[in-house]
Design an enzyme around this catalytic site. Structure first.
Site, mmCIF file in Angstrom:
data_model
loop_
_atom_site.group_PDB
_atom_site.id
_atom_site.type_symbol
_atom_site.label_atom_id
_atom_site.label_comp_id
_atom_site.label_asym_id
_atom_site.label_seq_id
_atom_site.Cartn_x
_atom_site.Cartn_y
_atom_site.Cartn_z
ATOM 1 C CD GLU A 82 2.193 -4.213 4.812
ATOM 2 O OE1 GLU A 82 3.458 -4.426 4.439
ATOM 3 O OE2 GLU A 82 1.800 -3.156 4.794
ATOM 4 C CD1 TRP A 126 2.487 0.471 0.228
ATOM 5 C CD2 TRP A 126 2.265 -1.559 0.544
ATOM 6 N NE1 TRP A 126 1.209 0.305 0.438
ATOM 7 C CE2 TRP A 126 1.111 -1.024 0.547
ATOM 8 C CE3 TRP A 126 2.878 -2.928 0.958
ATOM 9 C CZ2 TRP A 126 0.045 -1.968 0.833
ATOM 10 C CZ3 TRP A 126 1.848 -3.869 1.117
ATOM 11 C CH2 TRP A 126 0.197 -3.315 1.133
ATOM 12 C CE1 TYR A 147 -1.920 1.306 2.056
ATOM 13 C CE2 TYR A 147 -0.195 2.368 2.126
ATOM 14 C CZ TYR A 147 -0.827 1.464 2.651
ATOM 15 O OH TYR A 147 -0.606 0.686 3.733
#
Length: 189
Positions: free
Chosen positions: A42, A50, A20
């Protein structure tokens, strides 16, 4: 010969996180579908790490119709119930119920600005490239995220506080917050 990559301090050892960071984070996104995906993810990340979302990303993709905002905008109560029972995603009722609201508002923005991309990138002339020495210097929010957050809230979006929006801006490359030691900071490319 492969060079040794130095990554931002937050990446850690998880291969998904590395991928990522290396392939997506901080790279400008102009595609509305991808922008919606990050906005949705998000929002689900709020209050969590995350990596939690990243580990469940493919489950989110399946559960939320490949992030098709046109479909999500029309979700029914039976779809909500199935999402609330889906162990592959984050089963927060408020976050799940915000998804179709945000999809509807996303479509409204598209109708007003031709695309969400136009709306978002209208806030900056070019991507902002910061020059942080350490992750400790990276802010949780900025005047830009405050402004966009306020505007999105005014338009009826949910889970778009300034911290969420700053993380979104980082994810979609409006802001490049790779630290100076990171191999992916533009000065090191």
């Amino acid at each position: 010969m492969t060079r040794n990559l130095i990554r931002c301090e937050w990446v850690g050892s998880d291969d998904r996180y590395k991928k990522y960071h290396d392939e997506e984070w901080g790279k400008p996104v102009y595609d509305d579908k991808k922008l919606f995906e990050f906005l949705l993810l998000e929002g689900f990340q709020a209050g969590l790490s995350w990596i939690t979302v990243l580990k469940k990303r493919e489950n989110f993709r399946k559960a939320f119709d490949n992030f098709d905002y046109n479909k999500i905008a029309r979700y029914t109560s039976s779809k909500f119930e199935s999402l609330l029972l889906n162990p592959g995603i984050i089963r927060n009722k408020l976050k799940i119920y915000s998804a179709p609201i945000n999809a509807q508002k996303f479509i409204n923005v598209q109708n007003e600005f031709v695309s969400f991309n136009n709306y978002l990138w209208n806030f900056v002339d070019t991507p902002i490239c910061n020059h942080w020495k350490s992750i400790k210097e990276v802010p949780a929010s900025t005047k830009l995220s405050d402004c966009i957050s306020k505007d999105l809230k005014k338009r009826g979006f949910k889970f778009v506080g300034t911290t969420i929006i700053y993380a979104f801006l980082q994810a979609v490359g409006v802001v490049n917050d790779h630290t100076l030691i990171c191999s992916f900071h533009p000065i090191n490319q």
